[in-house]
Write a protein that holds these residues in place. Sequence first.
Motif, PDB file in Angstrom:
ATOM      1  N   GLU A 180      42.695  18.473  31.172  1.00  0.00           N
ATOM      2  CA  GLU A 180      43.395  18.641  32.451  1.00  0.00           C
ATOM      3  C   GLU A 180      42.933  19.849  33.260  1.00  0.00           C
ATOM      4  O   GLU A 180      42.806  19.775  34.491  1.00  0.00           O
ATOM      5  CB  GLU A 180      44.906  18.768  32.198  1.00  0.00           C
ATOM      6  N   ALA A 181      42.713  20.985  32.596  1.00  0.00           N
ATOM      7  CA  ALA A 181      42.411  22.222  33.342  1.00  0.00           C
ATOM      8  C   ALA A 181      41.170  22.083  34.206  1.00  0.00           C
ATOM      9  O   ALA A 181      41.085  22.668  35.290  1.00  0.00           O
ATOM     10  CB  ALA A 181      42.258  23.390  32.377  1.00  0.00           C
ATOM     11  N   SER A 182      40.197  21.290  33.752  1.00  0.00           N
ATOM     12  CA  SER A 182      38.921  21.165  34.472  1.00  0.00           C
ATOM     13  C   SER A 182      39.012  20.314  35.727  1.00  0.00           C
ATOM     14  O   SER A 182      38.047  20.253  36.500  1.00  0.00           O
ATOM     15  CB  SER A 182      37.851  20.589  33.538  1.00  0.00           C
ATOM     16  N   ILE A 183      40.159  19.650  35.942  1.00  0.00           N
ATOM     17  CA  ILE A 183      40.300  18.812  37.146  1.00  0.00           C
ATOM     18  C   ILE A 183      41.487  19.240  38.003  1.00  0.00           C
ATOM     19  O   ILE A 183      41.774  18.601  39.019  1.00  0.00           O
ATOM     20  CB  ILE A 183      40.443  17.323  36.780  1.00  0.00           C
ATOM     21  N   SER A 184      42.171  20.314  37.607  1.00  0.00           N
ATOM     22  CA  SER A 184      43.408  20.712  38.280  1.00  0.00           C
ATOM     23  C   SER A 184      43.169  21.756  39.366  1.00  0.00           C
ATOM     24  O   SER A 184      42.184  22.495  39.346  1.00  0.00           O
ATOM     25  CB  SER A 184      44.396  21.278  37.254  1.00  0.00           C
ATOM     26  N   SER A 185      44.116  21.815  40.291  1.00  0.00           N
ATOM     27  CA  SER A 185      44.116  22.860  41.310  1.00  0.00           C
ATOM     28  C   SER A 185      44.864  24.077  40.772  1.00  0.00           C
ATOM     29  O   SER A 185      46.023  23.975  40.358  1.00  0.00           O
ATOM     30  CB  SER A 185      44.795  22.351  42.582  1.00  0.00           C
ATOM     31  N   TRP A 186      44.192  25.218  40.745  1.00  0.00           N
ATOM     32  CA  TRP A 186      44.777  26.457  40.251  1.00  0.00           C
ATOM     33  C   TRP A 186      45.381  27.233  41.428  1.00  0.00           C
ATOM     34  O   TRP A 186      44.891  27.170  42.546  1.00  0.00           O
ATOM     35  CB  TRP A 186      43.719  27.316  39.577  1.00  0.00           C
ATOM     36  N   LYS A 187      46.422  27.972  41.147  1.00  0.00           N
ATOM     37  CA  LYS A 187      47.085  28.781  42.175  1.00  0.00           C
ATOM     38  C   LYS A 187      46.401  30.143  42.287  1.00  0.00           C
ATOM     39  O   LYS A 187      46.189  30.833  41.288  1.00  0.00           O
ATOM     40  CB  LYS A 187      48.556  28.981  41.815  1.00  0.00           C
ATOM     41  N   VAL A 188      46.056  30.526  43.501  1.00  0.00           N
ATOM     42  CA  VAL A 188      45.472  31.857  43.736  1.00  0.00           C
ATOM     43  C   VAL A 188      46.608  32.854  43.921  1.00  0.00           C
ATOM     44  O   VAL A 188      47.386  32.754  44.869  1.00  0.00           O
ATOM     45  CB  VAL A 188      44.541  31.858  44.960  1.00  0.00           C
ATOM     46  N   LEU A 189      46.692  33.823  43.021  1.00  0.00           N
ATOM     47  CA  LEU A 189      47.740  34.833  43.098  1.00  0.00           C
ATOM     48  C   LEU A 189      47.281  36.065  43.874  1.00  0.00           C
ATOM     49  O   LEU A 189      48.062  36.675  44.605  1.00  0.00           O
ATOM     50  CB  LEU A 189      48.169  35.253  41.686  1.00  0.00           C
ATOM     51  N   LYS A 190      46.010  36.410  43.727  1.00  0.00           N
ATOM     52  CA  LYS A 190      45.484  37.594  44.403  1.00  0.00           C
ATOM     53  C   LYS A 190      43.970  37.474  44.481  1.00  0.00           C
ATOM     54  O   LYS A 190      43.324  37.110  43.507  1.00  0.00           O
ATOM     55  CB  LYS A 190      45.868  38.868  43.639  1.00  0.00           C
TER      56      LYS A 190
ATOM     57  N   GLN B 145      42.693  36.692  40.877  1.00  0.00           N
ATOM     58  CA  GLN B 145      43.693  36.391  39.862  1.00  0.00           C
ATOM     59  C   GLN B 145      44.247  35.001  40.165  1.00  0.00           C
ATOM     60  O   GLN B 145      44.755  34.757  41.263  1.00  0.00           O
ATOM     61  CB  GLN B 145      44.817  37.429  39.879  1.00  0.00           C
ATOM     62  N   ILE B 146      44.151  34.081  39.192  1.00  0.00           N
ATOM     63  CA  ILE B 146      44.588  32.712  39.401  1.00  0.00           C
ATOM     64  C   ILE B 146      45.444  32.258  38.223  1.00  0.00           C
ATOM     65  O   ILE B 146      45.449  32.893  37.166  1.00  0.00           O
ATOM     66  CB  ILE B 146      43.396  31.749  39.598  1.00  0.00           C
ATOM     67  N   GLN B 147      46.141  31.139  38.417  1.00  0.00           N
ATOM     68  CA  GLN B 147      47.074  30.674  37.385  1.00  0.00           C
ATOM     69  C   GLN B 147      47.177  29.157  37.426  1.00  0.00           C
ATOM     70  O   GLN B 147      47.103  28.539  38.489  1.00  0.00           O
ATOM     71  CB  GLN B 147      48.457  31.277  37.611  1.00  0.00           C
ATOM     72  N   LEU B 148      47.353  28.570  36.240  1.00  0.00           N
ATOM     73  CA  LEU B 148      47.545  27.136  36.136  1.00  0.00           C
ATOM     74  C   LEU B 148      48.639  26.842  35.114  1.00  0.00           C
ATOM     75  O   LEU B 148      48.587  27.335  33.982  1.00  0.00           O
ATOM     76  CB  LEU B 148      46.246  26.443  35.700  1.00  0.00           C
ATOM     77  N   ASP B 149      49.624  26.043  35.521  1.00  0.00           N
ATOM     78  CA  ASP B 149      50.618  25.506  34.604  1.00  0.00           C
ATOM     79  C   ASP B 149      50.275  24.044  34.370  1.00  0.00           C
ATOM     80  O   ASP B 149      50.332  23.227  35.303  1.00  0.00           O
ATOM     81  CB  ASP B 149      52.023  25.642  35.195  1.00  0.00           C
ATOM     82  N   LEU B 150      49.902  23.728  33.139  1.00  0.00           N
ATOM     83  CA  LEU B 150      49.485  22.372  32.821  1.00  0.00           C
ATOM     84  C   LEU B 150      50.671  21.404  32.849  1.00  0.00           C
ATOM     85  O   LEU B 150      51.808  21.782  32.544  1.00  0.00           O
ATOM     86  CB  LEU B 150      48.825  22.332  31.448  1.00  0.00           C
TER      87      LEU B 150
ATOM     88  N   ILE C 207      47.946  29.126  31.911  1.00  0.00           N
ATOM     89  CA  ILE C 207      46.734  29.949  31.825  1.00  0.00           C
ATOM     90  C   ILE C 207      46.740  30.919  32.997  1.00  0.00           C
ATOM     91  O   ILE C 207      46.773  30.498  34.152  1.00  0.00           O
ATOM     92  CB  ILE C 207      45.452  29.097  31.867  1.00  0.00           C
ATOM     93  N   GLU C 208      46.725  32.203  32.697  1.00  0.00           N
ATOM     94  CA  GLU C 208      46.631  33.261  33.714  1.00  0.00           C
ATOM     95  C   GLU C 208      45.252  33.902  33.589  1.00  0.00           C
ATOM     96  O   GLU C 208      44.907  34.419  32.530  1.00  0.00           O
ATOM     97  CB  GLU C 208      47.734  34.290  33.507  1.00  0.00           C
ATOM     98  N   ARG C 209      44.491  33.857  34.674  1.00  0.00           N
ATOM     99  CA  ARG C 209      43.088  34.271  34.622  1.00  0.00           C
ATOM    100  C   ARG C 209      42.790  35.367  35.625  1.00  0.00           C
ATOM    101  O   ARG C 209      43.252  35.335  36.770  1.00  0.00           O
ATOM    102  CB  ARG C 209      42.182  33.071  34.904  1.00  0.00           C
ATOM    103  N   VAL C 210      41.983  36.323  35.182  1.00  0.00           N
ATOM    104  CA  VAL C 210      41.433  37.346  36.067  1.00  0.00           C
ATOM    105  C   VAL C 210      39.918  37.328  35.921  1.00  0.00           C
ATOM    106  O   VAL C 210      39.392  37.405  34.808  1.00  0.00           O
ATOM    107  CB  VAL C 210      41.980  38.746  35.739  1.00  0.00           C
ATOM    108  N   ILE C 211      39.212  37.199  37.044  1.00  0.00           N
ATOM    109  CA  ILE C 211      37.755  37.303  37.084  1.00  0.00           C
ATOM    110  C   ILE C 211      37.405  38.502  37.946  1.00  0.00           C
ATOM    111  O   ILE C 211      37.925  38.642  39.056  1.00  0.00           O
ATOM    112  CB  ILE C 211      37.103  36.042  37.678  1.00  0.00           C
ATOM    113  N   SER C 212      36.529  39.364  37.448  1.00  0.00           N
ATOM    114  CA  SER C 212      36.100  40.510  38.240  1.00  0.00           C
ATOM    115  C   SER C 212      34.618  40.769  38.023  1.00  0.00           C
ATOM    116  O   SER C 212      34.072  40.477  36.957  1.00  0.00           O
ATOM    117  CB  SER C 212      36.915  41.761  37.874  1.00  0.00           C
ATOM    118  N   LEU C 213      33.977  41.292  39.065  1.00  0.00           N
ATOM    119  CA  LEU C 213      32.558  41.611  39.030  1.00  0.00           C
ATOM    120  C   LEU C 213      32.375  43.109  39.186  1.00  0.00           C
ATOM    121  O   LEU C 213      33.068  43.759  39.986  1.00  0.00           O
ATOM    122  CB  LEU C 213      31.804  40.905  40.169  1.00  0.00           C
TER     123      LEU C 213
END
Length: 314
Positions: A95-105, A112-117, A124-130
């Motif tokens: 499911e996660a690979s086809i779902s729309s994730w919520k952008v929190l920040k 910072q994004i989040q997905l409730d399956l 899943i609460e995710r943070v990506i940083s460069l």
Amino acid sequence: MKYVTLKSSDLELVLDPHHGADILSIKTIPTGEEVLYTTPWSDRAEAVLANEQTTLSYEPVAHWMERYRGGWQTLVPNAGPARDVHGAPLGFHGEASISSWKVLKSEASSIQIQLDLFSVPVRIERVISLKGNEIFLTDVVTNTSPLNIEVDYSSHPAFGGALLEGEVHLETSAREFHLDEERDSPHGPAASTHQWPLIKGDNGSVLDLSKLPAPDKKLGVFGWISAFDGAKWYRVKNKEKKITFELQWESEYLNFAWFWLEFNNSEGFPWFGKVRTFAIEPSSTKTSGKTRRSLLQMKPHQSVEIKQKVIITF
């Protein structure tokens, strides 16, 4: 579709939070060299996702592949063929690979994004940083229910672009390679275990996975690496282009890494002998077989942290 572009002094990352939180591109700055794969049908995939093109099929693999643009996906709660997970009928790669994730920040170099399956009680609460030539990806995976659950987690970066132009060298802290249990291979018996990087066949053949061939040579391999010596990592090096992709990960639940290699080898749908890509995918489970079980077994309301770090040198 609205993509999010993150930038550091050395890297540019393009993310689609509206479909799987796919990382569609990672390029070096200022040379503009790509390291991720783009499918030959990526334009059609975009049209299907935008409802501008009628879907071809609802068969699980074809349905997922028609939307596959390449890049880097997260496969939760199912990696691989369609199956039931806690009674939920899940398609290919979950499911996660086809779902729309919520952008929190969202900022210039981080998101910072989040997905409730829907299929299982997982957030899943995710943070990506460069920062410079490094990418940091941290997931907090939470069981939101009062029940024990078991789910797959697989990180699926498919490589392409400048990284695969010419001969490719691989290094890893894994000590073993295992051929998939349910696929025939010309390189060795199904379910056989080999000492990395050599696959030794019963007929005396030897395939060295640390040196992948240049374009126009056919090669297909599917299995997984394991038995990591200390820290878990692998490195993809292209000496000709002078670019290296290194992935490190920290998690007691990701003790395997799927190894999928498609170098102009498969003649049927969807590759037709014209695709050159491969992926090494940190995962909570081996690829297949009757004994397949996920290590991501979560207690009621338990949260686990999964950290990944990419270092790109050029």
